[in-house]
Design a protein around this motif. Structure first.
Motif, PDB file in Angstrom:
ATOM      1  N   HIS A 257      33.173   8.181   2.769  1.00 52.73           N
ATOM      2  CA  HIS A 257      32.154   8.820   1.675  1.00 52.73           C
ATOM      3  C   HIS A 257      31.429  10.120   2.273  1.00 52.73           C
ATOM      4  O   HIS A 257      31.268  10.099   3.458  1.00 52.73           O
ATOM      5  CB  HIS A 257      31.175   7.990   1.206  1.00 52.73           C
ATOM      6  CG  HIS A 257      32.042   6.894   0.372  1.00 52.73           C
ATOM      7  ND1 HIS A 257      31.607   6.682  -0.966  1.00 52.73           N
ATOM      8  CD2 HIS A 257      32.845   5.905   0.692  1.00 52.73           C
ATOM      9  CE1 HIS A 257      32.480   5.875  -1.562  1.00 52.73           C
ATOM     10  NE2 HIS A 257      33.095   5.316  -0.430  1.00 52.73           N
TER      11      HIS A 257
ATOM     12  N   VAL B 173      27.483  11.491   1.973  1.00 55.24           N
ATOM     13  CA  VAL B 173      25.957  11.141   1.468  1.00 55.24           C
ATOM     14  C   VAL B 173      25.351  12.539   1.923  1.00 55.24           C
ATOM     15  O   VAL B 173      25.379  13.067   3.063  1.00 55.24           O
ATOM     16  CB  VAL B 173      25.770  10.080   1.981  1.00 55.24           C
ATOM     17  CG1 VAL B 173      24.233   9.812   1.390  1.00 55.24           C
ATOM     18  CG2 VAL B 173      26.171   8.777   1.494  1.00 55.24           C
TER      19      VAL B 173
ATOM     20  N   GLN C 290      21.367  14.476   1.895  1.00 55.20           N
ATOM     21  CA  GLN C 290      19.823  14.248   1.983  1.00 55.20           C
ATOM     22  C   GLN C 290      19.148  15.588   2.212  1.00 55.20           C
ATOM     23  O   GLN C 290      19.535  16.307   3.085  1.00 55.20           O
ATOM     24  CB  GLN C 290      19.492  13.450   3.259  1.00 55.20           C
ATOM     25  CG  GLN C 290      17.952  13.065   3.464  1.00 55.20           C
ATOM     26  CD  GLN C 290      17.802  12.041   4.549  1.00 55.20           C
ATOM     27  OE1 GLN C 290      18.231  12.285   5.608  1.00 55.20           O
ATOM     28  NE2 GLN C 290      16.847  11.344   4.160  1.00 55.20           N
TER      29      GLN C 290
ATOM     30  N   LYS D 262      13.837  14.412   1.968  1.00 50.66           N
ATOM     31  CA  LYS D 262      13.762  13.671   0.700  1.00 50.66           C
ATOM     32  C   LYS D 262      14.588  12.279   1.047  1.00 50.66           C
ATOM     33  O   LYS D 262      14.978  11.999   2.015  1.00 50.66           O
ATOM     34  CB  LYS D 262      14.413  14.560  -0.463  1.00 50.66           C
ATOM     35  CG  LYS D 262      13.545  15.831  -0.549  1.00 50.66           C
ATOM     36  CD  LYS D 262      12.193  15.482  -1.149  1.00 50.66           C
ATOM     37  CE  LYS D 262      11.395  16.633  -1.696  1.00 50.66           C
ATOM     38  NZ  LYS D 262       9.803  16.229  -2.204  1.00 50.66           N
ATOM     39  N   GLY D 263      15.048  11.810  -0.177  1.00 57.41           N
ATOM     40  CA  GLY D 263      16.138  10.765   0.100  1.00 57.41           C
ATOM     41  C   GLY D 263      17.477  10.686   0.057  1.00 57.41           C
ATOM     42  O   GLY D 263      17.738  11.880   0.139  1.00 57.41           O
ATOM     43  N   LEU D 264      18.309   9.780  -0.014  1.00 51.34           N
ATOM     44  CA  LEU D 264      19.682   9.882   0.308  1.00 51.34           C
ATOM     45  C   LEU D 264      20.349   9.757  -1.086  1.00 51.34           C
ATOM     46  O   LEU D 264      19.812   9.378  -1.901  1.00 51.34           O
ATOM     47  CB  LEU D 264      20.215   8.729   1.033  1.00 51.34           C
ATOM     48  CG  LEU D 264      19.677   8.448   2.347  1.00 51.34           C
ATOM     49  CD1 LEU D 264      19.929   6.954   2.965  1.00 51.34           C
ATOM     50  CD2 LEU D 264      20.212   9.397   3.245  1.00 51.34           C
TER      51      LEU D 264
ATOM     52  N   TRP E 179      24.437   9.720  -3.000  1.00 49.16           N
ATOM     53  CA  TRP E 179      25.786   9.683  -2.639  1.00 49.16           C
ATOM     54  C   TRP E 179      26.280  10.869  -3.522  1.00 49.16           C
ATOM     55  O   TRP E 179      25.936  11.399  -4.509  1.00 49.16           O
ATOM     56  CB  TRP E 179      26.121   8.353  -3.158  1.00 49.16           C
ATOM     57  CG  TRP E 179      27.650   8.300  -3.467  1.00 49.16           C
ATOM     58  CD1 TRP E 179      28.706   7.919  -2.282  1.00 49.16           C
ATOM     59  CD2 TRP E 179      28.458   8.483  -4.346  1.00 49.16           C
ATOM     60  NE1 TRP E 179      29.698   8.000  -2.734  1.00 49.16           N
ATOM     61  CE2 TRP E 179      29.904   8.287  -3.985  1.00 49.16           C
ATOM     62  CE3 TRP E 179      28.221   8.838  -5.752  1.00 49.16           C
ATOM     63  CZ2 TRP E 179      31.060   8.356  -4.730  1.00 49.16           C
ATOM     64  CZ3 TRP E 179      29.555   8.979  -6.778  1.00 49.16           C
ATOM     65  CH2 TRP E 179      30.646   8.807  -6.150  1.00 49.16           C
TER      66      TRP E 179
ATOM     67  N   TYR F 274      26.039  14.004   5.418  1.00 50.69           N
ATOM     68  CA  TYR F 274      26.565  12.827   6.135  1.00 50.69           C
ATOM     69  C   TYR F 274      27.719  12.376   5.737  1.00 50.69           C
ATOM     70  O   TYR F 274      28.095  12.218   4.813  1.00 50.69           O
ATOM     71  CB  TYR F 274      25.518  11.502   6.024  1.00 50.69           C
ATOM     72  CG  TYR F 274      24.280  12.090   6.790  1.00 50.69           C
ATOM     73  CD1 TYR F 274      23.104  11.996   5.936  1.00 50.69           C
ATOM     74  CD2 TYR F 274      24.202  12.073   8.192  1.00 50.69           C
ATOM     75  CE1 TYR F 274      21.840  12.360   6.351  1.00 50.69           C
ATOM     76  CE2 TYR F 274      23.017  12.232   8.663  1.00 50.69           C
ATOM     77  CZ  TYR F 274      21.526  12.435   7.851  1.00 50.69           C
ATOM     78  OH  TYR F 274      20.376  12.600   8.408  1.00 50.69           O
TER      79      TYR F 274
ATOM     80  N   TYR G 204      29.557  -0.948   1.811  1.00 49.38           N
ATOM     81  CA  TYR G 204      28.492  -0.893   2.966  1.00 49.38           C
ATOM     82  C   TYR G 204      28.759   0.253   3.780  1.00 49.38           C
ATOM     83  O   TYR G 204      30.120   0.092   4.349  1.00 49.38           O
ATOM     84  CB  TYR G 204      28.124  -2.350   3.378  1.00 49.38           C
ATOM     85  CG  TYR G 204      27.490  -2.334   4.934  1.00 49.38           C
ATOM     86  CD1 TYR G 204      27.909  -2.656   5.813  1.00 49.38           C
ATOM     87  CD2 TYR G 204      26.218  -1.973   4.693  1.00 49.38           C
ATOM     88  CE1 TYR G 204      27.450  -2.940   6.991  1.00 49.38           C
ATOM     89  CE2 TYR G 204      25.374  -2.247   5.894  1.00 49.38           C
ATOM     90  CZ  TYR G 204      25.967  -2.450   7.129  1.00 49.38           C
ATOM     91  OH  TYR G 204      25.287  -2.488   8.230  1.00 49.38           O
ATOM     92  N   PHE G 205      27.979   1.228   4.199  1.00 48.25           N
ATOM     93  CA  PHE G 205      28.190   2.148   4.999  1.00 48.25           C
ATOM     94  C   PHE G 205      27.792   1.796   6.393  1.00 48.25           C
ATOM     95  O   PHE G 205      26.789   1.495   6.806  1.00 48.25           O
ATOM     96  CB  PHE G 205      27.607   3.461   4.686  1.00 48.25           C
ATOM     97  CG  PHE G 205      27.888   4.032   3.377  1.00 48.25           C
ATOM     98  CD1 PHE G 205      26.717   4.127   2.422  1.00 48.25           C
ATOM     99  CD2 PHE G 205      29.172   4.268   3.095  1.00 48.25           C
ATOM    100  CE1 PHE G 205      27.022   4.792   1.055  1.00 48.25           C
ATOM    101  CE2 PHE G 205      29.479   4.857   1.729  1.00 48.25           C
ATOM    102  CZ  PHE G 205      28.571   5.158   0.756  1.00 48.25           C
TER     103      PHE G 205
ATOM    104  N   TRP H 134      27.690   6.227  10.423  1.00 42.04           N
ATOM    105  CA  TRP H 134      27.455   7.581   9.702  1.00 42.04           C
ATOM    106  C   TRP H 134      27.351   8.548  10.799  1.00 42.04           C
ATOM    107  O   TRP H 134      27.103   8.231  12.093  1.00 42.04           O
ATOM    108  CB  TRP H 134      25.945   7.419   9.399  1.00 42.04           C
ATOM    109  CG  TRP H 134      25.491   6.578   8.211  1.00 42.04           C
ATOM    110  CD1 TRP H 134      25.527   5.087   8.295  1.00 42.04           C
ATOM    111  CD2 TRP H 134      24.849   6.743   6.998  1.00 42.04           C
ATOM    112  NE1 TRP H 134      24.923   4.485   7.049  1.00 42.04           N
ATOM    113  CE2 TRP H 134      24.649   5.855   6.272  1.00 42.04           C
ATOM    114  CE3 TRP H 134      24.739   8.112   6.257  1.00 42.04           C
ATOM    115  CZ2 TRP H 134      24.240   5.515   5.048  1.00 42.04           C
ATOM    116  CZ3 TRP H 134      24.126   7.838   5.001  1.00 42.04           C
ATOM    117  CH2 TRP H 134      24.002   6.809   4.386  1.00 42.04           C
ATOM    118  N   GLY H 135      27.849   9.679  10.538  1.00 39.15           N
ATOM    119  CA  GLY H 135      27.714  10.925  11.225  1.00 39.15           C
ATOM    120  C   GLY H 135      26.327  11.417  11.592  1.00 39.15           C
ATOM    121  O   GLY H 135      25.169  11.000  11.255  1.00 39.15           O
ATOM    122  N   GLN H 136      26.184  12.477  12.272  1.00 35.30           N
ATOM    123  CA  GLN H 136      24.832  13.107  12.762  1.00 35.30           C
ATOM    124  C   GLN H 136      24.539  14.037  11.510  1.00 35.30           C
ATOM    125  O   GLN H 136      23.277  14.501  11.343  1.00 35.30           O
ATOM    126  CB  GLN H 136      24.932  13.833  14.050  1.00 35.30           C
ATOM    127  CG  GLN H 136      25.476  15.278  14.024  1.00 35.30           C
ATOM    128  CD  GLN H 136      26.881  15.401  13.882  1.00 35.30           C
ATOM    129  OE1 GLN H 136      27.761  14.226  13.752  1.00 35.30           O
ATOM    130  NE2 GLN H 136      27.389  16.610  13.819  1.00 35.30           N
TER     131      GLN H 136
END
Lengths: 107, 121
Positions: free
Chosen positions: B35, B37, B39, B43-45, B47, B95, B107-108, B111-113
């Motif tokens: 996936h 995602v 940001q 702020k927030g995340l 999808w 991400y 569930y993730f 995660w990448g950077q």
């Protein structure tokens, strides 16, 4: 879409305190609820999946509980390295949605 | 341990296109759903899009549907996000995130950077 509401949006607690973060879903999501920790400037890190399962390597002071529409992340004995923002995420229905985040600081 | 490395971010004008890439290592790439995602800084995340292990199911947030396309090349352990008709509100850190299973949701667990996309004139 399923709305995820976290409370509080921020909190300040002392080292050793017990911290509780609540995540409410706008509809029933069974057990498809996950938690992530994001330290400043770093990608989110998975903490808990399916309500209460700790990802390997996550300290046991973290725990998750809840069902239906209300879920709780608890940090027993807050540590300095726990500073950051915590997000819940539902995976029951698309679009996948996250809570707005709870910022945790040390008093 | 799974590692994800994004690339392809940058500064782009509104209406233009950009393609993000994510290379996975340390796990069997074609065993897992993947996936994107995003940001907005501070702020927030949110999808953005997801794809099943075999590419036969994809899904998008309403905010990007019709403009973004997610794809993968399992032979290259790579995930892509083709972003067309970019808008100012697409400015964010993107991400790449790995699911804990081969399905489309869950569930993730890695995660990448992140790759920063800035849309500005």
């Amino acid at each position: 879409d399923i709305q995820m509401t976290q409370s509080p949006s921020s909190l300040s607690a002392s080292v050793g305190d017990r911290v509780t973060i609540v995540c409410q879903a706008s509809q029933e999501i069974n057990t498809c609820l996950n938690w992530y920790q994001q330290r400043p400037g770093i990608a989110p890190k998975p903490l808990i999946y399916d309500v209460f399962n700790l990802k390997t390597g996550v300290p046991s002071r973290f725990s998750g509980s809840g069902s239906g529409t209300e879920f709780i992340l608890t940090i027993n004995s807050l540590q300095p390295e726990d500073v950051g923002t915590y997000y819940c995420q539902q995976c029951e229905r698309f679009p996948l949605t996250f809570g707005g985040g709870t910022r945790v600081e040390i008093k | 341990e799974a590692q994800l490395v994004e690339s392809g971010g940058g500064l782009v004008q509104p209406g233009r296109s950009l393609r993000l890439s994510c290379v996975g290592s340390g796990f069997t790439f074609d065993d897992f759903g993947m996936h994107w995602v995003r940001q907005v800084p501070g702020k927030g995340l949110e999808w953005v899009a997801g794809i099943k292990w075999n590419s036969n199911i994809t899904g998008y947030a309403e905010s990007v549907k019709g403009r973004f396309t997610i794809s993968r090349d399992n032979a290259k352990n790579s995930l892509y996000l083709q972003m067309n008709s970019l808008r100012l509100e697409d400015t964010a850190l993107y991400y790449c995130a790995k699911l804990d299973g081969s399905g489309f949701s869950g569930y993730f667990d890695s995660w990448g950077q992140g790759a920063l996309v800035t849309v500005s004139s």
